[in-house]
Scaffold this active site. Structure first.
Site, short mmCIF file in Angstrom:
data_model
loop_
_atom_site.label_atom_id
_atom_site.label_comp_id
_atom_site.label_asym_id
_atom_site.label_seq_id
_atom_site.Cartn_x
_atom_site.Cartn_y
_atom_site.Cartn_z
N LYS A 167 0.85 -1.21 0.00
CA LYS A 167 0.00 0.00 0.00
C LYS A 167 0.87 1.24 0.00
O LYS A 167 1.53 1.56 0.99
CB LYS A 167 -0.89 0.03 1.25
CG LYS A 167 -1.96 1.13 1.12
CD LYS A 167 -2.43 1.68 2.46
CE LYS A 167 -1.58 2.78 3.00
NZ LYS A 167 -1.62 4.03 2.24
N GLU A 240 10.72 1.73 9.67
CA GLU A 240 11.74 2.70 9.24
C GLU A 240 11.09 4.07 9.37
O GLU A 240 10.19 4.42 8.60
CB GLU A 240 12.15 2.44 7.78
CG GLU A 240 12.88 1.13 7.56
CD GLU A 240 14.28 1.10 8.14
OE1 GLU A 240 14.73 2.10 8.73
OE2 GLU A 240 14.94 0.06 8.00
N CYS A 274 14.39 10.60 4.65
CA CYS A 274 14.51 10.30 6.08
C CYS A 274 15.94 10.48 6.55
O CYS A 274 16.19 10.95 7.65
CB CYS A 274 14.04 8.87 6.34
SG CYS A 274 14.92 7.66 5.34
N GLU A 371 12.26 17.01 13.12
CA GLU A 371 12.57 16.65 11.73
C GLU A 371 11.81 17.60 10.79
O GLU A 371 10.59 17.61 10.76
CB GLU A 371 12.10 15.22 11.44
CG GLU A 371 12.43 14.80 10.02
CD GLU A 371 11.87 13.43 9.64
OE1 GLU A 371 10.73 13.11 10.01
OE2 GLU A 371 12.59 12.70 8.93
#
Ligand code: NAD
Length: 474
Positions: A167, A240, A274, A371
């Site tokens: 997905k 992750e 990331c 972040e």
């Protein structure tokens, strides 16, 4: 746009409704993706379940199908990379690299040998360790690199003998769906199912009792929910998640080399990676030079639609991400930070934000502590090595990190003190299918890639033959 469908049990399945997909360079809807209902999700999981028994039994067939899949994707690279640029925003050159990564990962795992390990072989006993596939697994991906990250999961999962329900993010479903269509005849029906929908679909897939593992890439907040859903029936998970990678520039570093490397890894995909550099700490003696070198690079980018020639940087992927980056930059400036390049979102259509370099920032500003996942890089000075190590480690995240120095051995020594899954010396963002990749702390659980990534899609099975006459305890 031609109709793009879901792939379930080897067939094309249209949605039970649709949702809009936006071209981030225009800020406008350009296509509609199929929306997967609960009943269609059941069909996808059931197809993966049915296909499992045969797929797991045919190792040679798996390897061959994966090589054919790689060739099939490669022969459609132009179509796929153009579509990826349309929905994701990155320059088509980068999109091409990402699509080819799928081929690289498929071939790497197709070629991987997975012998049974012999743990003991004596007059007393022979003990063998083998790895078994888990069953139908879920692969859930984010919008920043939907194709590359999908194949970090698919290639080891399929090679190990699992079947998959994949997905993609609702922001970037199309290229993944199209790959599902292209591979519908390559894999036996039900081995690879691709469905699309909004976030609740991911939650339902993660919680589905027939799914034996969830391999998830995305935000820490969603990763936590996946872990909680998986806990119910002890599914395996690989997570992750986010990162806030520090780059530490030692006083003996070559400023131009470090600036080129740091700028490249901070601003590729306009920072939506990331494991991009998200904050830099530079020795005070070379701080001004470093700041100037980074600013010069920021001023030389060519921002525009990823489909246009000569464009080096595209838009952010979506309005929410643009708003977040704008907000973090504005917040920093309000608190005393100074913009030395970039700063404001570019004018006009689309989700563009100029690559931005910030000075006079402090560790407690959200642009440093959180972040940003966008093209705004805070540059901080440091005076003392122990202090910079402590500041680098003072984060919930621990994904990547790097040290830039004229003395790589000294860099490697310092690397051992950094809390992260990877610490590079004189590079950043260097990823290969053979190298384990994962995060510590809030950056994730488990690893992808290499033999370690394959093992995450298996359970261990020990066969212990007692060779002594009678029972070992007799
Ligand atoms: P996100 O968490 O919003 O979405 C990721 C995927 O999860 C999407 O497919 C989404 O539909 C699905 N999802 C959302 N809620 C879910 C739930 N409760 N259960 C199951 N699935 C759910 O993340 P995003 O905004 O798409 O991606 C950006 C984030 O991803 C950043 O934090 C970035 O650092 C992280 N990321 C990490 C890596 C890595 O390898 N560590 C790589 C790329 C991106």
């Amino acid at each position: 746009m031609p109709d793009i469908n879901m792939t379930i049990g080897g067939g094309r399945v249209s949605g039970d409704g649709t949702f809009a997909v936006v071209d981030p360079a225009a800020g406008e809807v350009f296509a509609w993706a199929p929306d997967c209902s609960d009943a269609t999700l059941e069909r996808a999981v059931s197809a993966a379940r049915t296909a499992f028994a045969q797929w797991r039994a045919d190792e040679q067939g798996r390897r061959e199908a994966m090589r054919v899949a790689a060739a099939c994707i490669e022969s459609h690279v132009r179509e796929l990379s153009t579509l990826l640029t349309r929905e994701q925003g990155k320059p088509v050159r980068e999109a091409t690299g990402e699509v080819l990564q799928a081929c690289e990962w498929l071939c790497y795992y197709a070629d991987m040998e997975t012998p049974t390990e012999v743990l003991a072989d004596s007059a007393h006993a022979r003990i063998e360790l083998s790895r078994r596939p888990l069953g139908p697994v879920a692969a859930i991906t984010p919008w920043n690199a939907p194709v590359g990250l999908a194949f970090w999961k698919l290639a080891p999962a399929l090679r190990a003998g699992n079947t998959v329900v994949l997905k993609p993010s609702p922001y970037t479903p199309l290229t993944t769906l199209r790959i599902g269509e292209l591979l519908a005849d390559v894999f036996p029906p039900g081995v690879l199912n691709v469905i699309s929908g909004r976030d609740p679909l991911g939650a339902k897939l993660s919680a589905h009792p027939a799914i034996r593992k969830v391999s998830f890439t995305g935000s820490t907040a969603s990763g936590r929910k996946v872990a909680m859903a998986a806990a119910e029936d002890l599914k395996r998970v690989t997570l992750e998640l986010g990162g806030n990678d520090p780059a530490i520039v030692l006083e003996d570093a070559d400023v131009e080399t470090a600036a080129a490397g740091i700028f490249g890894s901070a601003m590729t995909n306009v920072g939506q990676i990331c494991v991009a550099v998200k904050r830099t700490y530079t020795a005070r003696r070379i701080y001004d030079d470093m700041l100037a070198a980074l600013a010069e690079r920021a001023k030389s980018v060519r921002l525009g639609s990823g489909l246009d020639d000569g464009v080096t940087h595209g838009p952010l992927n979506n309005q929410a991400q643009l708003d977040r980056v704008k907000g973090l930059v504005a917040n920093a400036v309000d608190a005393g930070a100074r913009v030395v390049a970039g700063g404001l979102p570019a004018e006009g259509r689309g989700y563009f934000h100029a690559p931005t370099i910030l000075t006079d920032v402090t560790d407690d500003m959200p642009i440093v502590a959180e972040e940003q996942f966008g093209p705004a890089l805070p540059v901080l000075p440091y005076d003392d090595l122990d202090d910079v190590v402590a500041r680098s480690n003072a984060s919930h995240f621990g994904l990547g990190s790097s040290i830039w120095t004229g003395d790589t051995e000294r860099g490697a020594e310092l690397a051992h003190r950094i809390e992260a899954g990877t610490t590079w010396v004189n590079c950043h963002l260097y990823l290969l299918p053979s190298l384990p990749f994962g995060g510590v702390k809030w950056s994730g659980l488990g690893v992808e890639n290499g033999v370690w990534g394959l093992h995450e899609f298996t359970d261990m099975h020990v066969v212990h033959q007692n060779l002594l006459p009678g029972n070992a305890w007799s």
